[in-house]
Scaffold this motif. Sequence first.
Motif, PDB file in Angstrom:
ATOM      1  N   ASN A  31       0.839  -1.188   0.000  1.00  0.00           N
ATOM      2  CA  ASN A  31       0.000   0.000   0.000  1.00  0.00           C
ATOM      3  C   ASN A  31       0.881   1.248   0.000  1.00  0.00           C
ATOM      4  OD1 ASN A  31      -1.540   2.264   1.082  1.00  0.00           O
ATOM      5  ND2 ASN A  31      -3.149   0.767   1.513  1.00  0.00           N
ATOM      6  N   GLU A  32       0.568   2.218  -0.848  1.00  0.00           N
ATOM      7  CA  GLU A  32       1.397   3.417  -0.954  1.00  0.00           C
ATOM      8  C   GLU A  32       1.298   4.329   0.263  1.00  0.00           C
ATOM      9  OE1 GLU A  32       1.058   5.531  -4.595  1.00  0.00           O
ATOM     10  OE2 GLU A  32       1.861   3.870  -5.791  1.00  0.00           O
ATOM     11  N   GLY A  33       0.355   4.044   1.150  1.00  0.00           N
ATOM     12  CA  GLY A  33       0.266   4.817   2.378  1.00  0.00           C
ATOM     13  C   GLY A  33       1.287   4.386   3.414  1.00  0.00           C
ATOM     14  N   LEU A  34       1.931   3.234   3.206  1.00  0.00           N
ATOM     15  CA  LEU A  34       2.894   2.716   4.171  1.00  0.00           C
ATOM     16  C   LEU A  34       4.285   3.296   3.932  1.00  0.00           C
ATOM     17  CD1 LEU A  34       1.993  -1.096   4.154  1.00  0.00           C
ATOM     18  CD2 LEU A  34       1.343   0.591   5.883  1.00  0.00           C
ATOM     19  N   THR A  35       4.998   3.545   5.014  1.00  0.00           N
ATOM     20  CA  THR A  35       6.423   3.860   4.893  1.00  0.00           C
ATOM     21  C   THR A  35       7.206   2.545   4.890  1.00  0.00           C
ATOM     22  OG1 THR A  35       6.788   3.947   7.276  1.00  0.00           O
ATOM     23  CG2 THR A  35       6.108   5.996   6.190  1.00  0.00           C
ATOM     24  N   GLN A  38       7.254   1.046   8.345  1.00  0.00           N
ATOM     25  CA  GLN A  38       6.103   0.220   8.710  1.00  0.00           C
ATOM     26  C   GLN A  38       6.227  -1.185   8.133  1.00  0.00           C
ATOM     27  OE1 GLN A  38       3.296   3.480   7.347  1.00  0.00           O
ATOM     28  NE2 GLN A  38       2.050   2.604   9.005  1.00  0.00           N
ATOM     29  N   GLU A 188       2.373   6.747  11.297  1.00  0.00           N
ATOM     30  CA  GLU A 188       1.686   6.687  10.009  1.00  0.00           C
ATOM     31  C   GLU A 188       1.637   8.083   9.393  1.00  0.00           C
ATOM     32  OE1 GLU A 188      -2.147   4.932  10.342  1.00  0.00           O
ATOM     33  OE2 GLU A 188      -1.420   3.137  11.399  1.00  0.00           O
ATOM     34  N   PRO A 190       0.057  10.239   5.719  1.00  0.00           N
ATOM     35  CA  PRO A 190      -0.634  10.186   4.425  1.00  0.00           C
ATOM     36  C   PRO A 190       0.402  10.167   3.292  1.00  0.00           C
ATOM     37  CG  PRO A 190      -1.531  11.921   5.845  1.00  0.00           C
ATOM     38  CD  PRO A 190      -0.265  11.442   6.497  1.00  0.00           C
ATOM     39  N   GLY A 191       0.226   9.266   2.343  1.00  0.00           N
ATOM     40  CA  GLY A 191       1.176   9.178   1.234  1.00  0.00           C
ATOM     41  C   GLY A 191       2.573   8.875   1.707  1.00  0.00           C
ATOM     42  N   GLY A 192       2.695   7.877   2.580  1.00  0.00           N
ATOM     43  CA  GLY A 192       3.992   7.544   3.185  1.00  0.00           C
ATOM     44  C   GLY A 192       5.081   7.238   2.189  1.00  0.00           C
ATOM     45  N   ARG A 195       7.257  10.337   1.468  1.00  0.00           N
ATOM     46  CA  ARG A 195       7.932  11.024   2.568  1.00  0.00           C
ATOM     47  C   ARG A 195       9.435  10.766   2.496  1.00  0.00           C
ATOM     48  NH1 ARG A 195       6.282  13.253   7.489  1.00  0.00           N
ATOM     49  NH2 ARG A 195       7.880  13.237   9.128  1.00  0.00           N
TER      50      ARG A 195
END
Length: 544
Positions: A31-35, A38, A188, A190-192, A195
Amino acid sequence: MLNPKGSSNPTTKYDDKEHIWSGARQHGFYNEGLTIGQIIFRQLQREPQRIFQISHTDNTRLTRWQMLENASKMGAYLREQKCIKETDIVGLMARNTTHVAAVAYGCLFNGTPFHAVNPNLEEKTIRDLYNITKPRILCCDSQDYEKIKDIAGTLGATVLIVNGKVPHVSSVPEILRTALNGNYEPSEFPGGINRTMAILCSSGTTGTPKAVTISNSRKLFECHSYLSPNDVQYAPSTLDWLTGLISLVTAGVYGTVRLISSEMFSPAHFLEICEQNEMSWTIMANSHVAMLANCPQTKAQKLRSLQHLLFAGGHCLVATLRKMQSFLHGQGILRNAYGLTELGALVSYNYDTQSKPESVGRLLANIRVRIVDAAGQNLSVSGVGEILLHNGQPWSGYFGNPKATAEMQDSAGWFHTGDIGYFDEDNYLHIVERKKDMLKYLGMMYYPHEIEEVIAQMPDVSEVCVFGLWREQEGDAAAASVVLRPSSQVQAFEVEIFVREHISVPFKHLHGGVQIVQQLAKSANGKVNRQAVKADYIKRFAST
């Protein structure tokens, strides 16, 4: 196509209308929200008792659970220090010792970018780099405290000692002895994926290194998806170089065993730890391959566990590749990897270093390349020009340097590498030379690498670096510094004669002379520093 070790040989397509080469299209698994922090946090929770890291220098072994706990404590410490914003930087200037990964993973867990700087750099360069990013916390080894304390004082930064002890200065081991309060979870955002995760240094061979931002892009690790928990990974570089970061992240994502050592690369040391720990994967500088291939102690038996030997950072001479291959147990193990720190990823792989030894291979997934002439027009097959790269990923640029950022990446997202190259009819990319390394003698253009390849054909030559000596009436006269194999009696004049006999055009002869040296000047991470070799050559001849 699969190579003998199970990883796929990249495919590259050529658009003959647009004159653009493209790697395979590949969708991300995560998922693109994950860094990446994570992702690694979850991986370290699996099979917690498996060995995750072996430190040869410190004689320590950490399980996945121990690494997870240590990194979580570092992440919790950063939260306590209110390191919340993307501009709350941690400076990391440390060698590969037991707790470096915990500091780095802790930063990843917290979403705090770390700015990695090589501890072997001069104090002025270190000061210049940290004046750009202004870290709030500076982590260093005890032996480098004197280098960093004044910089920390100017910045108002806290100093943490990673390895060793300094009286009255806090240390990472002290933090790791504290208890975690509650159930720690990584931060968490947004858009991790976009970043900033880390800040590395450009190569610095043409001036002061720049602070290169690296995002949480999956391209940093996806091309190494062939790795498994049974692999033992080792990289001699520290975290300031892209290969060091790649080994840190891939170990965390794929759960491999991370083998580390704080010793500088030497063939003897590499052979020792490879055999002792059954190393299966390594990535090193091209000069390290030359040192290893020409070391009298190198034997196939000592390298029998290696399944992936990647090298990056420049050309490796054809004779050296052939010799190195003779020590390896199979084809497809020795691979040339071409990458760009600014891209935050490798660009291409060459599994065919035997049949195409001068190529850096085919493009990796989701990479596009143009070859352009001086007017910026796209060239077709075999056309030689500057290599432009695109990975479809946003880049935050050089930290605090918008001018240099605009020079590197244009408005359409293409990275202008400064490398000169071409694609052959099989869609294999070839690097001719750095654009800035092109020389002119008596009005004729040439590249140092052309002459280096010829000198390398001499059986007694181990390493060679060619550079230009400026003369007002002639231009750049080619000169060479040469490292010989042990016990060789070759003289400098014999190298000059060999070049004259094997290169028909006089403008590529060694009009600047030859010197025999014990070793070539290299950057802190093993890349031959052409400018430093040239400076040493001029200094030696000026004193005679």
